[in-house]
Scaffold this motif. Structure first.
Motif, mmCIF file in Angstrom:
data_model
loop_
_atom_site.group_PDB
_atom_site.id
_atom_site.type_symbol
_atom_site.label_atom_id
_atom_site.label_comp_id
_atom_site.label_asym_id
_atom_site.label_seq_id
_atom_site.Cartn_x
_atom_site.Cartn_y
_atom_site.Cartn_z
ATOM 1 N N THR A 183 0.850 -1.164 0.000
ATOM 2 C CA THR A 183 0.000 0.000 0.000
ATOM 3 C C THR A 183 0.898 1.229 0.000
ATOM 4 O O THR A 183 2.117 1.127 0.137
ATOM 5 N N LEU A 184 0.320 2.388 -0.193
ATOM 6 C CA LEU A 184 1.066 3.646 -0.245
ATOM 7 C C LEU A 184 0.607 4.587 0.865
ATOM 8 O O LEU A 184 -0.600 4.702 1.124
ATOM 9 N N ARG A 185 1.580 5.235 1.511
ATOM 10 C CA ARG A 185 1.299 6.272 2.507
ATOM 11 C C ARG A 185 2.238 7.434 2.247
ATOM 12 O O ARG A 185 3.462 7.269 2.238
ATOM 13 N N ASP A 186 1.672 8.610 2.030
ATOM 14 C CA ASP A 186 2.479 9.796 1.731
ATOM 15 C C ASP A 186 3.484 9.505 0.621
ATOM 16 O O ASP A 186 4.631 9.966 0.644
ATOM 17 N N GLY A 187 3.063 8.706 -0.340
ATOM 18 C CA GLY A 187 3.896 8.385 -1.480
ATOM 19 C C GLY A 187 4.923 7.312 -1.237
ATOM 20 O O GLY A 187 5.627 6.904 -2.165
ATOM 21 N N GLU A 188 5.043 6.823 -0.012
ATOM 22 C CA GLU A 188 6.019 5.789 0.309
ATOM 23 C C GLU A 188 5.357 4.413 0.280
ATOM 24 O O GLU A 188 4.161 4.276 0.567
ATOM 25 N N VAL A 189 6.147 3.389 -0.046
ATOM 26 C CA VAL A 189 5.631 2.032 -0.171
ATOM 27 C C VAL A 189 5.689 1.327 1.176
ATOM 28 O O VAL A 189 6.733 1.313 1.841
ATOM 29 N N PHE A 190 4.570 0.739 1.558
ATOM 30 C CA PHE A 190 4.482 -0.055 2.778
ATOM 31 C C PHE A 190 4.065 -1.473 2.397
ATOM 32 O O PHE A 190 3.377 -1.689 1.397
ATOM 33 N N GLU A 191 4.480 -2.439 3.230
ATOM 34 C CA GLU A 191 4.092 -3.826 3.020
ATOM 35 C C GLU A 191 3.084 -4.250 4.074
ATOM 36 O O GLU A 191 3.254 -3.953 5.267
ATOM 37 N N GLU A 192 2.054 -4.957 3.639
ATOM 38 C CA GLU A 192 1.032 -5.431 4.571
ATOM 39 C C GLU A 192 1.589 -6.556 5.438
ATOM 40 O O GLU A 192 2.245 -7.480 4.936
#
Length: 394
Positions: A183-192
């Motif tokens: 997913t994306l937060r503030d343009g940064e990539v996060f992993e579930e």
């Protein structure tokens, strides 16, 4: 619990709770967070407890889903017609490798049809991680194949390490590969990831993505020529190129054929598909709760066929063709096979075979939802896709 799902019996629930306890222990040992891909891997393949490792029925009307080979003989017969010229071109030492043998229904029809076409391989290898399914396959094939043909079948513990020539085939395998979700937060990539709430229930949480996943997401964004919006969530298999090269082993010359449900990349990551394609199957019911009854339900995600094309060509193969399942089967003899079978069938059986053909080809059934992709090296495999090559969509 999703509405209208049939309840498991007490033994099944106890089995699921044993796997859930193992997952909770692993989450705590990992600092309270487990990547979703690892959670999915354990749910499907944990020894003795995972969905594909335990002994419950999975295929057909009594199971959780129905695959094309379980519907009847038409699917495998058409695949045989498609790959027989490749096996004949490679000569008497050609081999066939099936990834995940299911109930053995595909291998049974495939070998019988290849015998008719004078295209039997020197070895029909099945790479099956489930000991339970291996035994089911062995029992079925030993009873339904003549001894000289059954003698060609061999079960492998891992991909062939030695150099070999032939055909690799996988039906509904890639969708079951444990997949990272992003997913994306503030343009940064996060992993579930999966965590535990105060009641020890599984919950979703997100952690900063590692370099491999982040780079893979940025690759997709460049392909799409636009960034993912914040909150967009989906699946991505950065390990797919490594998986292809691992399962093909020493395949030198031949073809690879993959059948699965999915989309080309631009359709996979449509803006309104912002929760991804992950789903669960239980007793012919599809739902969206991956945490329900670990070990009792199948977890699956659709295939990005553009990513598959990239992975296959990176492995040194040429893309031979890409088609929907209906076009592939119709172009590889389905009408002729259906006519042959009907000539030997009574009225009840004729109706069953016609319904099978409809399920395999109608857009509202499997016909367009399932896709077929082929790769080739030092052989001619393109004719199998002449009916409707869709590589332009990739």
């Amino acid at each position: 619990m999703p509405a209208q799902l049939p309840l498991p019996d007490a033994d099944a629930l106890a089995h699921s709770e044993r796997l859930a306890a193992l997952l909770r222990e692993e989450i705590r040992a990992s600092g309270g967070f487990l990547p979703f891909s690892r959670f999915m891997e354990r749910c499907l393949y944990a020894p003795g407890l995972g969905y594909y490792s335990a002994g419950s029925a999975k295929f057909g009307d009594a199971g959780d889903f129905v695959t094309a080979p379980e519907l009847g003989p038409l699917f495998a017969a058409c695949v045989a017609s498609a790959v027989a010229p490749v096996l004949q071109e490679l000569g008497p030492e050609a081999e066939f490798l099936e990834l995940g043998g299911g109930s053995g229904a595909f291998a049974e029809v495939m070998l019988k049809r290849l015998l008719e076409l004078d295209a039997l391989p020197a070895r029909y290898a099945i790479l099956e991680p489930s000991a339970d399914l291996r035994e089911r396959q062995r029992e079925r094939l030993s009873q339904r194949l003549i001894p000289p043909v059954f003698a060609l079948v061999e079960w492998l513990d891992g991909p062939p390490g030695e150099t070999w020539n032939g055909v690799l085939f996988a039906n509904e395998v890639i969708d079951a590969l444990p997949t990272p979700r992003f997913t994306l937060r503030d343009g940064e990539v996060f992993e579930e990831h999966v965590a535990l709430d105060e009641g020890e229930r599984f919950i979703r949480t997100d952690r900063p993505a590692d370099a491999l996943l982040a780079a893979a997401v940025r690759h997709v964004e460049r392909y799409l020529e636009q960034p993912f919006p914040d909150g967009y969530r989906s699946e991505l298999l950065p390990q797919l190129p490594y998986w292809i090269q691992a399962v093909m082993g020493g395949l030198r010359a031949g073809a690879m054929l993959f059948v699965d449900y999915g989309y080309p990349r631009r359709e996979y990551y449509l803006p309104d598909r912002d929760e991804g394609t992950l789903r669960a199957f239980y007793r012919q019911h599809m739902h969206a709760d991956p945490y329900l009854w670990p070990g009792l339900q199948d977890l699956t995600a659709s295939v990005d066929f553009t990513a598959l094309a990239e992975a296959g060509t990176q492995a040194g193969f040429e893309l031979a063709g890409y088609s929907d399942q209906a076009s592939f089967l119709l172009g590889n003899g389905l009408p002729e096979r259906l006519q042959e079978i009907e000539e030997r069938a009574d009225d009840v059986a004729k109706l069953r075979f016609r319904n099978e053909a409809k399920k395999l080809t109608l857009p509202s059934e499997m016909g367009e939802r399932f896709q077929v992709m082929g790769f080739a090296r030092d052989v001619e495999f393109g004719p199998a896709f002449l009916a409707n090559d869709l590589t332009w969509r990739l």
